[in-house]
Scaffold this active site. Structure first.
Site, PDB file in Angstrom:
ATOM      1  N   ARG A 118      16.284  15.334  38.661  1.00 60.03           N
ATOM      2  CA  ARG A 118      16.947  15.902  37.482  1.00 60.03           C
ATOM      3  C   ARG A 118      16.001  16.775  36.669  1.00 60.03           C
ATOM      4  O   ARG A 118      16.418  17.801  36.096  1.00 60.03           O
ATOM      5  CB  ARG A 118      17.503  14.759  36.618  1.00 60.03           C
ATOM      6  CG  ARG A 118      18.353  15.215  35.446  1.00 60.03           C
ATOM      7  CD  ARG A 118      19.167  14.062  34.891  1.00 60.03           C
ATOM      8  NE  ARG A 118      19.968  14.484  33.751  1.00 60.03           N
ATOM      9  CZ  ARG A 118      19.711  14.143  32.485  1.00 60.03           C
ATOM     10  NH1 ARG A 118      18.681  13.372  32.214  1.00 60.03           N
ATOM     11  NH2 ARG A 118      20.494  14.544  31.511  1.00 60.03           N
ATOM     12  N   HIS A 122      16.744  20.616  35.295  1.00 58.41           N
ATOM     13  CA  HIS A 122      16.689  20.987  33.882  1.00 58.41           C
ATOM     14  C   HIS A 122      15.555  21.956  33.594  1.00 58.41           C
ATOM     15  O   HIS A 122      15.596  22.659  32.583  1.00 58.41           O
ATOM     16  CB  HIS A 122      16.581  19.731  33.014  1.00 58.41           C
ATOM     17  CG  HIS A 122      17.877  19.011  32.860  1.00 58.41           C
ATOM     18  ND1 HIS A 122      18.273  18.416  31.682  1.00 58.41           N
ATOM     19  CD2 HIS A 122      18.890  18.792  33.737  1.00 58.41           C
ATOM     20  CE1 HIS A 122      19.469  17.867  31.842  1.00 58.41           C
ATOM     21  NE2 HIS A 122      19.854  18.074  33.090  1.00 58.41           N
ATOM     22  N   ASP A 123      14.576  22.005  34.453  1.00 63.12           N
ATOM     23  CA  ASP A 123      13.537  23.020  34.320  1.00 63.12           C
ATOM     24  C   ASP A 123      14.079  24.385  34.743  1.00 63.12           C
ATOM     25  O   ASP A 123      13.966  25.365  34.009  1.00 63.12           O
ATOM     26  CB  ASP A 123      12.322  22.645  35.177  1.00 63.12           C
ATOM     27  CG  ASP A 123      11.180  23.642  35.021  1.00 63.12           C
ATOM     28  OD1 ASP A 123      10.926  24.084  33.879  1.00 63.12           O
ATOM     29  OD2 ASP A 123      10.532  23.965  36.038  1.00 63.12           O
ATOM     30  N   VAL A 126      16.522  26.540  32.531  1.00 67.71           N
ATOM     31  CA  VAL A 126      16.008  27.064  31.256  1.00 67.71           C
ATOM     32  C   VAL A 126      14.881  28.053  31.555  1.00 67.71           C
ATOM     33  O   VAL A 126      13.796  27.664  31.956  1.00 67.71           O
ATOM     34  CB  VAL A 126      15.492  25.924  30.356  1.00 67.71           C
ATOM     35  CG1 VAL A 126      14.923  26.485  29.054  1.00 67.71           C
ATOM     36  CG2 VAL A 126      16.610  24.934  30.055  1.00 67.71           C
ATOM     37  N   ASP A 130       9.748  27.050  35.810  1.00 64.52           N
ATOM     38  CA  ASP A 130       8.408  27.389  35.329  1.00 64.52           C
ATOM     39  C   ASP A 130       7.683  26.223  34.655  1.00 64.52           C
ATOM     40  O   ASP A 130       6.654  26.414  34.011  1.00 64.52           O
ATOM     41  CB  ASP A 130       8.476  28.561  34.344  1.00 64.52           C
ATOM     42  CG  ASP A 130       9.355  28.265  33.124  1.00 64.52           C
ATOM     43  OD1 ASP A 130       9.829  27.106  32.982  1.00 64.52           O
ATOM     44  OD2 ASP A 130       9.577  29.184  32.316  1.00 64.52           O
ATOM     45  N   GLU A 145      11.111  21.287  24.808  1.00 63.39           N
ATOM     46  CA  GLU A 145      12.496  21.263  25.271  1.00 63.39           C
ATOM     47  C   GLU A 145      12.990  19.830  25.474  1.00 63.39           C
ATOM     48  O   GLU A 145      14.186  19.603  25.694  1.00 63.39           O
ATOM     49  CB  GLU A 145      12.621  22.033  26.588  1.00 63.39           C
ATOM     50  CG  GLU A 145      12.333  23.527  26.459  1.00 63.39           C
ATOM     51  CD  GLU A 145      12.216  24.221  27.811  1.00 63.39           C
ATOM     52  OE1 GLU A 145      12.516  23.572  28.842  1.00 63.39           O
ATOM     53  OE2 GLU A 145      11.814  25.396  27.850  1.00 63.39           O
ATOM     54  N   ASN A 151      18.394  16.702  27.087  1.00 62.45           N
ATOM     55  CA  ASN A 151      17.153  16.047  27.522  1.00 62.45           C
ATOM     56  C   ASN A 151      16.753  14.863  26.653  1.00 62.45           C
ATOM     57  O   ASN A 151      16.098  13.933  27.123  1.00 62.45           O
ATOM     58  CB  ASN A 151      15.995  17.060  27.509  1.00 62.45           C
ATOM     59  CG  ASN A 151      16.163  18.162  28.531  1.00 62.45           C
ATOM     60  OD1 ASN A 151      16.758  17.962  29.584  1.00 62.45           O
ATOM     61  ND2 ASN A 151      15.646  19.349  28.219  1.00 62.45           N
ATOM     62  N   PRO A 219      23.741  22.635  31.326  1.00 62.78           N
ATOM     63  CA  PRO A 219      24.995  21.993  31.715  1.00 62.78           C
ATOM     64  C   PRO A 219      25.085  20.591  31.111  1.00 62.78           C
ATOM     65  O   PRO A 219      24.105  19.842  31.109  1.00 62.78           O
ATOM     66  CB  PRO A 219      24.895  21.938  33.241  1.00 62.78           C
ATOM     67  CG  PRO A 219      24.051  23.133  33.588  1.00 62.78           C
ATOM     68  CD  PRO A 219      23.028  23.211  32.482  1.00 62.78           C
ATOM     69  N   HIS A 249      24.330  13.448  41.655  1.00 65.81           N
ATOM     70  CA  HIS A 249      24.755  12.296  40.856  1.00 65.81           C
ATOM     71  C   HIS A 249      25.149  11.117  41.742  1.00 65.81           C
ATOM     72  O   HIS A 249      25.716  10.146  41.262  1.00 65.81           O
ATOM     73  CB  HIS A 249      25.924  12.686  39.942  1.00 65.81           C
ATOM     74  CG  HIS A 249      25.548  13.698  38.908  1.00 65.81           C
ATOM     75  ND1 HIS A 249      26.453  14.592  38.355  1.00 65.81           N
ATOM     76  CD2 HIS A 249      24.351  13.985  38.333  1.00 65.81           C
ATOM     77  CE1 HIS A 249      25.828  15.364  37.483  1.00 65.81           C
ATOM     78  NE2 HIS A 249      24.554  15.021  37.451  1.00 65.81           N
ATOM     79  N   THR A 250      24.813  11.217  43.005  1.00 69.82           N
ATOM     80  CA  THR A 250      25.043  10.098  43.913  1.00 69.82           C
ATOM     81  C   THR A 250      24.023   8.984  43.734  1.00 69.82           C
ATOM     82  O   THR A 250      24.247   7.869  44.198  1.00 69.82           O
ATOM     83  CB  THR A 250      25.011  10.583  45.384  1.00 69.82           C
ATOM     84  OG1 THR A 250      25.368   9.511  46.240  1.00 69.82           O
ATOM     85  CG2 THR A 250      23.617  11.074  45.778  1.00 69.82           C
ATOM     86  N   ASP A 276      26.655   5.553  41.040  1.00 71.14           N
ATOM     87  CA  ASP A 276      27.429   5.105  42.194  1.00 71.14           C
ATOM     88  C   ASP A 276      27.285   3.594  42.279  1.00 71.14           C
ATOM     89  O   ASP A 276      26.182   3.074  42.448  1.00 71.14           O
ATOM     90  CB  ASP A 276      26.902   5.780  43.471  1.00 71.14           C
ATOM     91  CG  ASP A 276      27.622   5.298  44.729  1.00 71.14           C
ATOM     92  OD1 ASP A 276      28.618   4.568  44.600  1.00 71.14           O
ATOM     93  OD2 ASP A 276      27.178   5.660  45.825  1.00 71.14           O
TER      94      ASP A 276
END
Length: 363
Positions: A118, A122-123, A126, A130, A145, A151, A219, A249-250, A276
């Site tokens: 994850r 999320h890196d 944005v 980097d 961030e 986050n 998102p 998301h499994t 799950d």
């Protein structure tokens, strides 16, 4: 130690270095795989210019046509400055070092593979892949961030990234970037959890700034389908990428406050629930089966099937992946490679941080 070799894995295109004269044209080609429309526009403009030259000089026209052919080939390939062999000479043990630290961490924290995967998402969403998500507050220059809504008290695994960085600095000082650590950690985490393997493109450098406004637009678990699609399109990812990447998301866990049912009586908002219920620590295609049964934990997952527009966009892909795990694995690996190519810093841009939480002195 010999560099890690792969067989029969999804392979990114070989890196291409653009001639200076072509960079202004190629700067318009932001997608890893430009559409035929973009390629056609570039080709038409280039060939029109070559035709104008023909009246003045046949030799100049020939050279222009040659450059046009090169430009079209580059546009079609969607070349990347990253390479899966980037550290073969400078840090051949990089993959094994990262893998060793993650294997050790997951003994005491089974959630860590999902958490590290994850972090890479999320890196990259944005300002590109980097490593900006790893920076701590260093006011007034750096605002982290990590406290952005998507986050805050949610993104985790930072101490494991620190451990990976320390191990790599011991093995190959000043060589492997924090952004590449996240890319490697995501692939290794998915593989260790039973998911697919892929060749990781490497050669990213680390940001010296964060982007708080962009981090606030990550998102979200409660986004509608059209909002999710727009956010993915903004980074050149399509509906197949959306459905495939949401398949992560499994595995892992989520705070009950973010689930469709919210928290039950007596649960604190931070109480954890398995994404799950059957195979919470395995990377498989079970999350799509949950979707088909209306049992997805996250609202942002279930909308890929329940939204009115889903029937002609994401729902057929959900059905496909639910019925064919290997199809899901292939597409997930391809989408991870594509996502990992979002606006990387390369060459002399950015830096190689000594500490993933801080920019180097001098910036």
């Amino acid at each position: 130690m010999a560099p890690r070799r792969y067989k029969n894995l999804p392979h990114p295109a070989a890196p291409i270095h653009y001639p200076l004269a072509l960079r202004s044209h190629l700067s318009r080609l932001q997608a890893p795989h430009p559409s035929p429309v973009i390629i056609s526009i570039v080709a038409a403009r280039c060939l029109a210019g070559a035709g104008a030259m023909a009246a003045a000089s046949s030799s100049r026209a020939s050279l222009a046509l040659l450059l046009c052919a090169l430009l079209i080939a580059l546009a079609s390939a969607g070349g990347s400055p990253l390479s899966s062999t980037f550290y073969d000479a400078s840090c051949p043990s990089a993959h094994d070092v990262v893998r060793r630290v993650i294997q050790s961490a997951r003994v005491s924290d089974p959630r860590i593979p999902a958490s590290l995967t994850r972090l890479h998402f999320h890196d990259c969403f944005v300002q590109g892949c980097d490593g900006s998500i790893l920076l701590d507050d260093d006011l007034p220059a750096i605002q982290t961030e990590k406290t952005a809504p998507a986050n805050n008290n949610s993104a985790r695994g930072f101490p494991v990234v620190d451990d990976i960085k320390a191990a790599l600095e011991e093995a190959c000082p000043g060589i492997v970037s924090c952004a590449d650590i996240l890319a490697l950690a995501a692939e290794i985490s998915v593989e260790l959890a039973g998911g697919p393997r892929w060749r990781v493109l490497l050669g990213r450098r680390d940001a010296t700034v964060t982007n708080i406004q962009s981090a606030k637009n990550l998102p979200n678990f409660f986004d509608s389908l059209n909002v999710l699609q727009e956010k993915f399109r903004n980074v050149n990812l399509n509906d197949t990428d959306l459905v495939a990447l949401q398949g992560a998301h499994t595995f892992g866990r989520v705070q009950c406050q973010f689930t469709r049912e919210n928290c039950t009586a007596g649960q604190s908002s931070g109480a954890l629930e398995n994404l799950d219920q059957v195979t919470p620590n395995l990377f498989d295609n079970k999350s799509y089966g949950n979707l088909l049964q209306g049992r997805a934990k996250l609202p942002s997952d279930q909308v890929m099937l329940s939204d009115p527009s889903a029937s002609t966009t994401t729902a057929p892909i959900v059905h496909r992946f639910a019925g064919n795990q290997q199809d899901f694995f292939r597409n997930f690996a391809a989408s991870m490679i594509k996502m990992g190519n979002i606006s990387p810093l390369t060459g002399k841009d950015g830096e190689i941080r000594k500490n993933c939480r801080r920019v180097n002195k001098g910036y």
